[in-house]
Design a protein around this motif. Sequence first.
Motif, short mmCIF file in Angstrom:
data_model
loop_
_atom_site.label_atom_id
_atom_site.label_comp_id
_atom_site.label_asym_id
_atom_site.label_seq_id
_atom_site.Cartn_x
_atom_site.Cartn_y
_atom_site.Cartn_z
N LEU B 284 -59.00 -1.75 -39.33
CA LEU B 284 -58.37 -1.56 -40.62
C LEU B 284 -57.68 -2.82 -41.11
O LEU B 284 -57.68 -3.13 -42.29
CB LEU B 284 -57.34 -0.42 -40.54
N LYS B 285 -57.07 -3.53 -40.17
CA LYS B 285 -56.32 -4.71 -40.58
C LYS B 285 -56.01 -5.56 -39.36
O LYS B 285 -55.84 -5.05 -38.27
CB LYS B 285 -54.99 -4.26 -41.20
N THR B 286 -55.96 -6.85 -39.58
CA THR B 286 -55.39 -7.74 -38.56
C THR B 286 -54.31 -8.58 -39.23
O THR B 286 -54.48 -9.04 -40.36
CB THR B 286 -56.46 -8.67 -37.97
N SER B 287 -53.24 -8.77 -38.52
CA SER B 287 -52.12 -9.48 -39.13
C SER B 287 -52.34 -10.98 -39.06
O SER B 287 -53.24 -11.48 -38.40
CB SER B 287 -50.84 -9.14 -38.36
N GLU B 288 -51.44 -11.67 -39.71
CA GLU B 288 -51.37 -13.11 -39.51
C GLU B 288 -50.90 -13.37 -38.09
O GLU B 288 -50.38 -12.49 -37.41
CB GLU B 288 -50.33 -13.71 -40.48
N GLN B 289 -51.06 -14.61 -37.69
CA GLN B 289 -50.70 -14.92 -36.31
C GLN B 289 -49.25 -15.36 -36.24
O GLN B 289 -48.83 -16.29 -36.94
CB GLN B 289 -51.61 -16.05 -35.80
N LEU B 290 -48.50 -14.69 -35.40
CA LEU B 290 -47.12 -15.12 -35.17
C LEU B 290 -47.14 -16.25 -34.14
O LEU B 290 -48.14 -16.44 -33.44
CB LEU B 290 -46.28 -13.96 -34.64
N ASP B 291 -46.04 -16.94 -34.03
CA ASP B 291 -46.08 -18.07 -33.10
C ASP B 291 -45.74 -17.68 -31.68
O ASP B 291 -45.75 -18.52 -30.79
CB ASP B 291 -45.14 -19.19 -33.59
N GLN B 292 -45.45 -16.43 -31.45
CA GLN B 292 -45.27 -15.95 -30.08
C GLN B 292 -46.16 -14.73 -29.89
O GLN B 292 -46.50 -14.06 -30.88
CB GLN B 292 -43.82 -15.53 -29.83
N PRO B 293 -46.46 -14.40 -28.65
CA PRO B 293 -47.20 -13.16 -28.42
C PRO B 293 -46.39 -11.96 -28.92
O PRO B 293 -45.17 -12.03 -29.07
CB PRO B 293 -47.35 -13.11 -26.89
N ILE B 294 -47.09 -10.89 -29.16
CA ILE B 294 -46.42 -9.64 -29.49
C ILE B 294 -46.44 -8.79 -28.23
O ILE B 294 -47.51 -8.49 -27.68
CB ILE B 294 -47.11 -8.92 -30.66
N THR B 295 -45.28 -8.42 -27.78
CA THR B 295 -45.18 -7.81 -26.46
C THR B 295 -45.05 -6.31 -26.47
O THR B 295 -45.29 -5.66 -25.45
CB THR B 295 -43.98 -8.38 -25.69
N ALA B 296 -44.63 -5.72 -27.58
CA ALA B 296 -44.41 -4.27 -27.59
C ALA B 296 -44.55 -3.78 -29.02
O ALA B 296 -44.40 -4.55 -29.98
CB ALA B 296 -43.03 -3.92 -27.05
N CYS B 297 -44.83 -2.49 -29.14
CA CYS B 297 -44.92 -1.92 -30.48
C CYS B 297 -44.69 -0.42 -30.39
O CYS B 297 -44.84 0.19 -29.32
CB CYS B 297 -46.27 -2.22 -31.12
N CYS B 298 -44.33 0.16 -31.52
CA CYS B 298 -44.27 1.63 -31.57
C CYS B 298 -44.14 2.07 -33.02
O CYS B 298 -43.73 1.31 -33.89
CB CYS B 298 -43.11 2.17 -30.74
N PHE B 299 -44.52 3.31 -33.25
CA PHE B 299 -44.35 3.94 -34.54
C PHE B 299 -43.16 4.87 -34.50
O PHE B 299 -42.85 5.45 -33.46
CB PHE B 299 -45.60 4.75 -34.91
#
Lengths: 420, 345
Positions: B284-299
């Motif tokens: 559906l979508k990919t974000s822009e690249q942040l300069d650090q990894p993304i380590t966690a997420c939640c809704f």
Amino acid sequence: MGRKKKKQMKPWCWYCNRDFDDEKILIQHQKAKHFKCHICHKKLYTGPGLAIHCMQVHKETIDGVPNAIPGRTDIELEIYGMEGIPEKDMEERRRVLEQKNQETQKKKQNQDDSDEYDDEDEPGPSFQQPAAGQPQAGYIPSMSQPGMPPGSGAPGIPPGSYSGHSPYRMIPMGGMLPPGPGMPPMMAGVPPGMPPPVAHRPGITHMAQVPPAANMLTRPAVPAATVPSAQPDVTKPLFPIAGQSQQTVSGSPHPPPSTSSDPSKPTFPAYTQATVAVVSPNSGSSTVSKPPSTVTSKPATLTTSSATSKLIHPDEDISLEELRAQLPRYQRSVPRQAQSTATAPSMGPVGGMISPQQPGMRHPLPGQYGGPPQGMPGYMPGGMPPYGQAPPVVPPGFQGAPPRPPMGMRPPVMSPGGRY
Amino acid sequence: MFGYLIDVEVTSPPDDSISCLAFSPPTMPGNFLIGGSWANDVRCWEVQDNGQTVPKAQQMHTGPVLDACWSDDGSKVFTASCDKTAKMWDLNSNQAMQIAQHDGPIKAIHWIKAPNYSCIMTGSWDKTLKFWDTRSPNPMMSLQMPERCYCADVVYPMAVVATAERGLIVYQLENQPSEFRRIDSPLKHQHRCVAIFKDKQNKPTGFALGSIEGRVAIHYINPPNPAKDNFTFKCHRSNGTNTTTPQDIYAVNAISFHPVHGTLATVGSDGRFSFWDKDARTKLKTSEQLDQPITACCFNHNGNIFAYASSYDWSKGHEYYNPQKKNYIFLRNAAEELKPRNKKW
């Protein structure tokens, strides 16, 4: 199917050695994976066509066919579907297939069935359909059979977690497991690591892979196999409820033999199989389809697994967290009494949110820790927080670690030239 | 809900990498976010309707916090740490007490609410999965696993644990927890994250499993046709199909399913998040690249907010760790972007 007769074998892609059911699908694959312009995504028909397009339209030369395995990147060979494949490669392919059929009767080629999703919504992944007659495993009885070999099950589970009997029926894999609850001599002849025919499809028939593990665990005590029901509808329960005798087996037309078992394996065959199953001929796309052991083979921190891809992960088999937790700065901190001198409150620019004299905010240096585990009341003044303020409380009972002297974590520094 | 053009930064983020994020359950009014970090703390923020975040409280362990979860009524937060303990944090009194003990760091913690029991499930690197009544120092049950627990998820009555050496075990939780099935991994690389998804009747029916090799497997427990229904897809990779430069393949650090749409989000070491529709099998979508990894997420509970943490995950080893670098948690309006596509097949 296809425009000319198939050359007596399943269509396969010369560029990446993948198999397809159908030449049409093969061609779609080639257009999408090998003949697609990386600049404008236009799909061409052949390798030379792509090269010419890039040159004329984008003024760019390409040196090889995209997503092709080494040795098959020749941009000048005009291959379309199965046409144009050099005869010697056809021969070689036939030989390899012969070999594979002979020496690994029970193994099937591992199929990397994923095509990367992109916005163009390509057709669904091309699966290699399993050979007919592979039954699906139904519900496997809970692993609470008595007498299980050590290390295999859950010793903590009391038997009869389903009211003393298991309504699950075992659907062993056909062909591998002879009928009868005893220990048929055939089983002894099966080498421990040998998977049943269906087990080597980690990408596909996961259901089918279960029985080997289940066989080992569900000893002859398991009642005889059941007759599978018709295709289930969506509302069937995920796990059959204890006491129900309804058959909630997912549909399989193949009537399974009755229970058999495989008692002698001390470890889960599923795991040894899984590692064996990793060997995959499919490396044409930019997937990294390499066995996990390769991850540890190189000393560098970044493992280069192939010419076309690189895994951004330290070269060790443990998880990132395990690696990180080994660092001294993350070793178990010593619980300390509240300090009157605060370590720098690190709540950042939101000043005043957390009262600065609260200890235990942070330990900025390795080995040092700023406080015991305690409640940290820090609220927006004037707000109505749902959580009441409370004095810090030392946790009762379960102290995680015996109290240690504050600097006890570090051994004394060695005097130069001496030993201590 | 809030609708802004850029993602909101959570105030007072932790001082070291964020290991886990969790939003409060729907039983509580409002939205509260907890985040655990390698700074040994777990913090709680209130997320207001206008997107403002208010730090509320925090608790400490004596080692990095690896996972955290809420009780079903939202009154307690459970935290798991490298210090081999798990704690129950009563938010009303702001007191925390230890409720679990392992022989190794606890990597995963989940609250189980069954009709006839409630308990905490902890998965540890000591290769055990233990279940705790929070009132007793001894576990109600301890199950041996073949390997160290790397990640887990619980949606009653199902639990899934992925372990080292690509182990994968499904548990059923009715009456009492028991092992249901061990599954041959659909992935060929180290397991990293797992999330259960539900069917249209809101029953757990399968899970998504992510590995360190930029790939997620969608796996159904009892599909009508496993060959067709189960699949994997590649994600968190760079460089497309350019043949001249090698493609960088990043680990999938976390997977979360949207509670309403059933679509999923993946976050990776490449510093991007992506949204996917597993039924339509599309991105559906990919974000822009942040300069650090993304380590966690939640809704959050209604799927309007997507929280993700930007901090170092050790994917490039010790050399790339910069303790001075700020860690972030962002909140994004997720109401629109995760709507499913129409099915294509």
